[in-house]
Motif scaffolding. Structure first.
Motif, PDB file in Angstrom:
ATOM      1  N   PHE A  85      51.289  64.689  32.974  1.00  0.00           N
ATOM      2  CA  PHE A  85      51.822  64.611  34.332  1.00  0.00           C
ATOM      3  C   PHE A  85      53.111  63.804  34.293  1.00  0.00           C
ATOM      4  O   PHE A  85      53.215  62.815  33.559  1.00  0.00           O
ATOM      5  N   TYR A 137      53.915  73.737  36.822  1.00  0.00           N
ATOM      6  CA  TYR A 137      52.469  73.579  36.675  1.00  0.00           C
ATOM      7  C   TYR A 137      51.905  74.591  35.682  1.00  0.00           C
ATOM      8  O   TYR A 137      52.489  75.660  35.435  1.00  0.00           O
ATOM      9  N   ILE A 140      52.144  58.221  34.612  1.00  0.00           N
ATOM     10  CA  ILE A 140      52.913  59.471  34.561  1.00  0.00           C
ATOM     11  C   ILE A 140      54.102  59.299  33.625  1.00  0.00           C
ATOM     12  O   ILE A 140      54.554  58.188  33.346  1.00  0.00           O
ATOM     13  N   GLU A 163      50.316  69.644  32.473  1.00  0.00           N
ATOM     14  CA  GLU A 163      49.507  70.171  33.571  1.00  0.00           C
ATOM     15  C   GLU A 163      50.328  70.269  34.848  1.00  0.00           C
ATOM     16  O   GLU A 163      50.310  71.289  35.528  1.00  0.00           O
ATOM     17  N   PHE A 164      51.075  69.183  35.167  1.00  0.00           N
ATOM     18  CA  PHE A 164      51.793  69.174  36.436  1.00  0.00           C
ATOM     19  C   PHE A 164      52.958  68.197  36.345  1.00  0.00           C
ATOM     20  O   PHE A 164      52.756  67.005  36.146  1.00  0.00           O
ATOM     21  N   TYR A 165      54.162  68.720  36.447  1.00  0.00           N
ATOM     22  CA  TYR A 165      55.371  67.905  36.458  1.00  0.00           C
ATOM     23  C   TYR A 165      56.162  68.253  37.710  1.00  0.00           C
ATOM     24  O   TYR A 165      56.173  69.419  38.145  1.00  0.00           O
ATOM     25  N   LEU A 209      49.417  61.974  43.909  1.00  0.00           N
ATOM     26  CA  LEU A 209      48.451  62.211  42.834  1.00  0.00           C
ATOM     27  C   LEU A 209      47.198  61.367  43.024  1.00  0.00           C
ATOM     28  O   LEU A 209      46.081  61.809  42.731  1.00  0.00           O
TER      29      LEU A 209
END
Length: 485
Positions: free
Chosen positions: A402, A452, A330, A434-436, A319
């Motif tokens: 995230f 995502y 995060i 958003e993004f995991y 990231l």
């Protein structure tokens, strides 16, 4: 407030807190209670509201109690745009002589045994309550697909799986589970099992799977299941109320750990960010060979850390490279089982914490992984609901966009007599943020996922990130990972 002044809904919950179990007998209201729990004041309140309490019991409610901290978090931060994101969907494939009667009995026994599987959530007197419904035989629709051509049969299994997986639950009616049994071949059966995450976390899932197998074996053989009574969510909620710790020491830890932290990670997006995400998303599944898993474990051993720390630090470094940010936060989940008595509890007990990864301050990747491991231990020692931390931390949201997960509490290896069984997680096409991403040790390999938001990212972009993450782990284990590269 005096007991008689409570409305019937709130009184029904209060009697559970006192350990009193109400039941209807004809037109009368009866109770079972610990010694000293039923005071003259309580008796007067029960008499005053008897008709309303009987009405609640008549609706199938067995008892009511306060929600747990974690259940409250789900109720407060529901994903209204895509509520199916909280679905937990599994597909069991049985090969062998399935006893359908025993299977139905096992599923009914599972719901009877674990109250979280037959609980609904109601708002009364400004407070959320969990209502346990009376146990009853489960509804297990069975569909025979053996008359269909093979391709049509497999397509129907996928269609049914997708439809059930994406159907949201109404928590006021109960979070499931929903079952479907499909006969794919004479000796191959597919069981679809879908529930809401408020029922069960990773640890609870392992408990539930083991109980399911034991209940099936008992029903098929006619022998007792040998299971000990589990702790129930209401008892856990009452324990939390008596033992809840929100002390200044923990708050001071988080204030120091997150001081000046950036709570947004500016990954390059394929579309502009909107003010609010819709919840629409997708998942990229990926695997890592057994050799890479062994190399990660060897690297961790060599540097005195853990595979969790290595994979999480690598995610943070990825990231950082993608965003250009040397400092980021995060979300990381923790199983959070505080006592041995809670080990057989099936509900959601996990909490997430904000893990700060200061890539720019690390001299090497090994040092970064060591810091991740140390900070994780400290965070778990000071665990609090993220919303409680956010209330004291300027600029921190209640939910981080995230996150990374390395679950080490999920075990899906269970045995059903006379059959082999495969258990799959079914991905829900939605995104909590958003993004995991996450990595799970499965057999000899590592399997991973990247969830995502399709509001922001194309699948091709996320697939490239997955490839970059795998390449980064290869660099790590070969001692080639550069913090600045």
């Amino acid at each position: 407030m005096e007991l008689q002044d409570l409305d019937p809904d709130a009184l029904f919950g209060r009697v559970t807190e006192l350990g009193v179990l109400l039941r209807a007998e004809g037109d009368g209201l009866c109770y079972d209670a610990p010694e000293g729990a039923v005071t003259p004041e309580l008796l007067a309140a029960l008499r005053k509201h008897q008709a309303s309490l009987l009405s609640i019991l008549g609706a199938g409610v067995e008892r009511r109690g306060p929600v747990t901290l974690q259940q409250g978090r789900y109720l407060e931060f529901r994903h209204d745009g895509a509520p199916e994101i909280d679905n937990v969907a599994m597909r069991f494939t049985f090969r062998g002589a399935l006893n359908v009667t025993a299977l139905r009995a096992a599923l009914s026994g599972l719901e009877a045994r674990h109250e979280s599987l037959r609980t609904r959530y109601v708002l009364a007197d400004g407070q959320w309550w969990q209502e346990v419904l009376r146990a009853r035989p489960v509804d297990l629709p069975v569909r025979d697909l053996t008359t269909l051509p093979r391709d049509a049969r497999e397509a129907e299994i996928e269609r049914t799986s997708a439809r059930l997986t994406t159907t949201p639950f109404d928590l006021s009616a109960g979070p499931g589970p929903v079952f479907r049994l499909l006969r794919a071949e004479d000796m191959r059966w597919v069981l679809l099992f879908v529930m809401h995450h408020v029922c069960c976390d990773g640890w609870g899932l392992t408990v539930m799977l083991k109980d399911f197998a034991a209940l099936y074996a008992a029903a098929a053989s006619g022998r007792p299941d040998g299971l000990q009574p589990p702790t129930q969510p209401i008892e856990y909620a009452l324990w939390q109320r008596e033992n809840r710790v929100t002390d200044e020491r923990r708050l001071a830890y988080w204030a120091g750990q997150l001081k000046g932290a950036p709570f947004r990670i500016d990954l390059p997006t394929d579309r502009p960010r909107s003010a609010e995400l819709s919840g629409r998303g997708d998942i990229v599944l990926f695997g890592m060979p057994a050799q890479l898993r062994r190399q990660i474990e060897a690297y961790a051993l060599r540097h005195g850390t853990t595979p969790y720390a290595v994979t999480t630090a690598a995610f943070g470094l990825l990231l950082s490279r993608l965003s250009g940010q040397p400092d980021l936060v995060i979300s990381v989940p923790c199983a959070n089982r505080e006592r041995r008595a809670h080990e057989n509890l099936v509900t959601v007990t996990g909490m997430a914490f904000g893990l700060r990864i200061r890539v720019g301050e690390a001299e090497s990747f090994a040092a970064l992984a060591e810091t991740v491991a140390r900070d994780t231990v400290d965070a778990i020692s000071n665990i609090m609901l993220m919303s409680e931390v956010a209330a004291r931390q300027a600029g921190m949201p209640n939910v981080l966009e995230f996150g990374f997960n390395y679950p080490n509490t999920v075990e899906t290896e269970v045995e059903f007599p006379g059959m082999t069984v495969g258990i799959e997680d079914l991905a829900v096409p939605a995104a909590a943020g958003e993004f995991y991403a996450g990595v799970l040790a499965t057999g000899d390999v590592l399997s991973g996922y990247a969830e995502y938001s399709t509001d922001l990212f194309d699948r091709e972009t996320v697939e490239q990130w997955v490839d970059a993450y795998r390449d980064l782990l290869c660099e790590v284990v070969e001692e080639r990972a550069s913090i600045g590269g």
